[in-house]
Design a protein around this motif. Structure first.
Motif, PDB file in Angstrom:
ATOM      1  N   THR A 125     -22.058  20.335  22.818  1.00  0.00           N
ATOM      2  CA  THR A 125     -23.183  20.959  23.680  1.00  0.00           C
ATOM      3  C   THR A 125     -23.450  20.002  24.804  1.00  0.00           C
ATOM      4  O   THR A 125     -24.794  20.074  25.193  1.00  0.00           O
ATOM      5  CB  THR A 125     -24.069  21.732  22.980  1.00  0.00           C
ATOM      6  N   ASN A 126     -22.787  19.080  25.148  1.00  0.00           N
ATOM      7  CA  ASN A 126     -23.289  18.194  26.269  1.00  0.00           C
ATOM      8  C   ASN A 126     -23.788  18.920  27.306  1.00  0.00           C
ATOM      9  O   ASN A 126     -23.333  19.665  28.058  1.00  0.00           O
ATOM     10  CB  ASN A 126     -21.982  17.230  26.741  1.00  0.00           C
ATOM     11  N   GLY A 177     -27.661  17.112  14.909  1.00  0.00           N
ATOM     12  CA  GLY A 177     -26.464  17.697  15.273  1.00  0.00           C
ATOM     13  C   GLY A 177     -25.305  16.664  15.028  1.00  0.00           C
ATOM     14  O   GLY A 177     -25.515  15.619  14.872  1.00  0.00           O
ATOM     15  N   SER A 178     -24.100  17.213  15.237  1.00  0.00           N
ATOM     16  CA  SER A 178     -22.897  16.191  15.141  1.00  0.00           C
ATOM     17  C   SER A 178     -22.636  15.899  16.585  1.00  0.00           C
ATOM     18  O   SER A 178     -22.506  16.452  17.488  1.00  0.00           O
ATOM     19  CB  SER A 178     -21.633  17.271  14.585  1.00  0.00           C
ATOM     20  N   TYR A 179     -22.357  14.533  16.415  1.00  0.00           N
ATOM     21  CA  TYR A 179     -21.968  13.793  17.718  1.00  0.00           C
ATOM     22  C   TYR A 179     -20.523  12.781  17.368  1.00  0.00           C
ATOM     23  O   TYR A 179     -20.491  12.503  16.159  1.00  0.00           O
ATOM     24  CB  TYR A 179     -23.053  12.789  18.159  1.00  0.00           C
ATOM     25  N   GLN A 180     -20.053  12.873  18.632  1.00  0.00           N
ATOM     26  CA  GLN A 180     -19.021  11.768  18.309  1.00  0.00           C
ATOM     27  C   GLN A 180     -19.711  10.213  19.186  1.00  0.00           C
ATOM     28  O   GLN A 180     -20.006  10.396  20.190  1.00  0.00           O
ATOM     29  CB  GLN A 180     -17.669  11.932  19.053  1.00  0.00           C
ATOM     30  N   ASP A 201     -17.416   9.724  14.253  1.00  0.00           N
ATOM     31  CA  ASP A 201     -18.424  11.090  14.045  1.00  0.00           C
ATOM     32  C   ASP A 201     -19.716  10.702  13.180  1.00  0.00           C
ATOM     33  O   ASP A 201     -19.664  10.047  12.214  1.00  0.00           O
ATOM     34  CB  ASP A 201     -17.423  12.180  13.220  1.00  0.00           C
ATOM     35  N   SER A 243     -20.945  11.823  29.031  1.00  0.00           N
ATOM     36  CA  SER A 243     -22.224  12.326  28.528  1.00  0.00           C
ATOM     37  C   SER A 243     -23.453  11.395  29.192  1.00  0.00           C
ATOM     38  O   SER A 243     -23.165  10.549  29.570  1.00  0.00           O
ATOM     39  CB  SER A 243     -22.477  11.893  27.062  1.00  0.00           C
ATOM     40  N   ARG A 300     -21.315  11.783  22.386  1.00  0.00           N
ATOM     41  CA  ARG A 300     -20.994  13.278  23.067  1.00  0.00           C
ATOM     42  C   ARG A 300     -21.112  14.303  22.082  1.00  0.00           C
ATOM     43  O   ARG A 300     -20.799  13.961  20.683  1.00  0.00           O
ATOM     44  CB  ARG A 300     -19.371  13.055  23.411  1.00  0.00           C
ATOM     45  N   SER A 301     -21.522  15.164  22.373  1.00  0.00           N
ATOM     46  CA  SER A 301     -21.643  16.283  21.396  1.00  0.00           C
ATOM     47  C   SER A 301     -20.940  17.523  21.993  1.00  0.00           C
ATOM     48  O   SER A 301     -20.292  17.727  23.097  1.00  0.00           O
ATOM     49  CB  SER A 301     -23.123  16.830  21.268  1.00  0.00           C
TER      50      SER A 301
END
Ligand SMILES: [Cu+2]
Length: 213
Positions: free
Chosen positions: A49-50, A161-164, A182, A141, A46-47
Motif C-alpha cells: 500500500t505504498n 504491516g508487511s514490508y519488503q 520480508d 517508495s 516497500r509495502s
C-alpha cells in the motif's frame, strides 16, 4: 528472532533487537563484517500500500574534488542539483540505465536540476577526475534512507504491516542489486541489526604533496 540471508556474496544477518520502545518508530543499525558501523548503506521499505510518491529536491555537490554526499536516496521523480563548490570545473555524468546524462564542464551551479524518474541505482562520475564517484538510489517508495556515520537510520513513524526491505551498499559484491528481505513491522517500535560484507573502500581523492594533507 533472527533471519539470515545470503545473496550472491552479499551476506545479511537480520536480528530483531527489541520492541516496545516508543511509538512505532523503526531504527536500523548497519554494520560491516568487522561489526563496525557502516555509513552509506541504503534501506528502502516497500509495502503493498505504498502511498503516492513525494518527490524531493536534493543536492549532490562537488566539493574538494569529491561528491558530497557519497550516497543519496530519493523517491522516483525527485530532482537533484549538482552545484560545483570547487574552483576547478567538473563534468558530471551517468551511464547507468536508470538515468543517463551529462553536465558538460561547468563551474558554480548548472542551469537546471536533473530529474530522476526511474527507480534504480545511478553511478555518478566526473570526466575530469576519475576517482570522483557517487551514487544515487532512486526508490519506488517514500520510505528510503541512507545510514549515517554511526551506521544508523531511523523512521519516526512506520505503519504496522508487511514490508519488503531492500538493502544496498555501493561496495557489495555483484550483482549490484539490493538484497530483499520480508519484514513485518510490529505495532510497537522496533530496531533491526543488518550486517553487510564489503569488499572495497570508499574512493578518496589522491593525496597532494608529501606527508600530511
Ligand atoms: Cu571533477
Amino acid at each position: 528472532m533472527k533471519l539470515k540471508v545470503s545473496v550472491s556474496g552479499l551476506f545479511i544477518a537480520l536480528a530483531l533487537q527489541s520492541s516496545a520502545l516508543f511509538a512505532a518508530s523503526l531504527t536500523i543499525n548497519i554494520s560491516n563484517q568487522q561489526q563496525q558501523p557502516l555509513a552509506d548503506a541504503v534501506v528502502e521499505l516497500r509495502s503493498l500500500t505504498n502511498p503516492e510518491l513525494k518527490p524531493q529536491r536534493i543536492q549532490v555537490a562537488q566539493q574538494q574534488l569529491t561528491f558530497v554526499p557519497f550516497v543519496s536516496a530519493i523517491p522516483a521523480g525527485s530532482e537533484v542539483e549538482f552545484p560545483n563548490l570547487d574552483k576547478t570545473r567538473h563534468h558530471v555524468y551517468s551511464f547507468s540505465p536508470a538515468k543517463q546524462f551529462e553536465i558538460k564542464l561547468y563551474a558554480d551551479k548548472p542551469e537546471a536540476p536533473i530529474i530522476f524518474d526511474t527507480p534504480g541505482i545511478i553511478a555518478l562520475g566526473c570526466n575530469i577526475h576519475d576517482y570522483m564517484q557517487a551514487y544515487i538510489y532512486v526508490s519506488e517508495s517514500n520510505l528510503v534512507a541512507v545510514s549515517d556515520g554511526s551506521g544508523k537510520l531511523t523512521w519516526p513513524d512506520i505503519a504496522p504491516g508487511s514490508y519488503q526491505l531492500y538493502l544496498w551498499h555501493p561496495w557489495q559484491l555483484e550483482p549490484r542489486q539490493p538484497a530483499v528481505l520480508d519484514v513485518v513491522m510490529p505495532v510497537q517500535s522496533a530496531a533491526y541489526q543488518l550486517d553487510i560484507d564489503l569488499s572495497q573502500q570508499k574512493p578518496q581523492p589522491p593525496q597532494r604533496g608529501f606527508g600530511s594533507r
